[in-house]
Design an enzyme around this catalytic site. Sequence first.
Site, PDB file in Angstrom:
ATOM      1  CG  ASP A 235      -0.297  -0.602   2.449  1.00  0.00           C
ATOM      2  OD1 ASP A 235       0.860  -0.269   2.734  1.00  0.00           O
ATOM      3  OD2 ASP A 235      -0.933  -1.440   3.112  1.00  0.00           O
TER       4      ASP A 235
ATOM      5  CG  ASP B 298      -9.207  -1.815  11.773  1.00  0.00           C
ATOM      6  OD1 ASP B 298      -8.195  -2.465  11.417  1.00  0.00           O
ATOM      7  OD2 ASP B 298      -9.596  -0.795  11.175  1.00  0.00           O
TER       8      ASP B 298
ATOM      9  CG  HIS C 186      -6.044  -2.502   8.801  1.00  0.00           C
ATOM     10  ND1 HIS C 186      -6.251  -1.355   9.535  1.00  0.00           N
ATOM     11  CD2 HIS C 186      -4.695  -2.635   8.738  1.00  0.00           C
ATOM     12  CE1 HIS C 186      -5.089  -0.840   9.888  1.00  0.00           C
ATOM     13  NE2 HIS C 186      -4.131  -1.603   9.418  1.00  0.00           N
TER      14      HIS C 186
HETATM   15  C1  F6R Z   1       1.173  -1.605   6.031  1.00  0.00           C
HETATM   16  C2  F6R Z   1       0.039  -2.508   6.234  1.00  0.00           C
HETATM   17  C3  F6R Z   1      -0.815  -2.401   7.455  1.00  0.00           C
HETATM   18  C4  F6R Z   1      -0.003  -2.616   8.746  1.00  0.00           C
HETATM   19  C5  F6R Z   1      -0.911  -2.520   9.968  1.00  0.00           C
HETATM   20  C6  F6R Z   1      -0.142  -2.699  11.257  1.00  0.00           C
HETATM   21  O1  F6R Z   1       1.793  -1.859   4.790  1.00  0.00           O
HETATM   22  O2  F6R Z   1      -0.211  -3.317   5.395  1.00  0.00           O
HETATM   23  O3  F6R Z   1      -1.816  -3.385   7.394  1.00  0.00           O
HETATM   24  O4  F6R Z   1       0.611  -3.866   8.688  1.00  0.00           O
HETATM   25  O5  F6R Z   1      -1.552  -1.269   9.973  1.00  0.00           O
HETATM   26  O6  F6R Z   1       0.733  -1.626  11.431  1.00  0.00           O
HETATM   27  P1  F6R Z   1       1.870  -1.663  12.553  1.00  0.00           P
HETATM   28  O7  F6R Z   1       2.823  -2.740  12.130  1.00  0.00           O
HETATM   29  O8  F6R Z   1       2.501  -0.315  12.496  1.00  0.00           O
HETATM   30  O9  F6R Z   1       1.197  -1.986  13.834  1.00  0.00           O
END
Ligand code: F6R
Length: 256
Positions: A63, A132, A134
Amino acid sequence: MEIIIQPTPETASGIAVRIIARLLREKPNAVLGLATGSTPLRLYRELVRQKLDWSRVKTFNLDEYVGLAPAHPQSSHSFMWKNFFQNINIARKNIHVPDGEAKNIPVFCLRYEKQIRAAGGIDLQVLGIGTDGHIGFNEPTSSLASRTRIKTLTARTRRDNAGFFGSEKKMPHHVITMGIGTIMGARQILLLAFGRNKANAVAQAVEGPITSMNPASGLQMHPVAKMVLDKAAAAKLKRADYYRWVYENKPDWQKA
Ligand code: F6R
């Protein structure tokens, strides 16, 4: 899904390093899907230290924030170069990160999907998970069949990630993200989750129903998905003892 519970983020990242190092030994021209965020930082640091050969590897990032130039310090581009690409012998032409400045986003997204297909598909997709549930930036209610497209971040994700930007106000609302269908197309999934704030999302993804309300739960339908967790992220799993036993008693040939 294979659930691997480790005492710390360091030991968990060590397992992820071994899985990727093995893939690169077996397939030096592997195609990797990569994530940004705080979770994979140790993984990238340790992969750099291992001095593996990245010269034939292709990468596709999950992303990018819409409107951020590659040089913006908070862009996925900058993150990946600073924390990984500048420290390994990867060829610039083999690196793919969505273009947050694309003039025509739908056309760009179709092209990104085409590039992934042309590369032969993703061999291994590295994922983190949002509080959440994602994956990529597929927020709750994302279609489980979605492909690369624009998404709007939830208030919760903007709050969670505001720290990277200094304040929530400076954070973009929109991202380009691989879809859940795109992620499901990878031949192997390697999801990492560390810390107490991920425990609910992880428990729902692993032991809850498959629902777009927790996008990571869609991975239950993936035939080769590993979740590598530290103790805190695994704290709400009801069957943690079973997962630990399974991992500790694997036959040697099956070990990562
Ligand atoms: C980023 C991505 C997001 C993160 C998620 C967790 O490329 O795909 O899904 O993996 O927001 O973020 P952190 O690792 O900062 O807790």
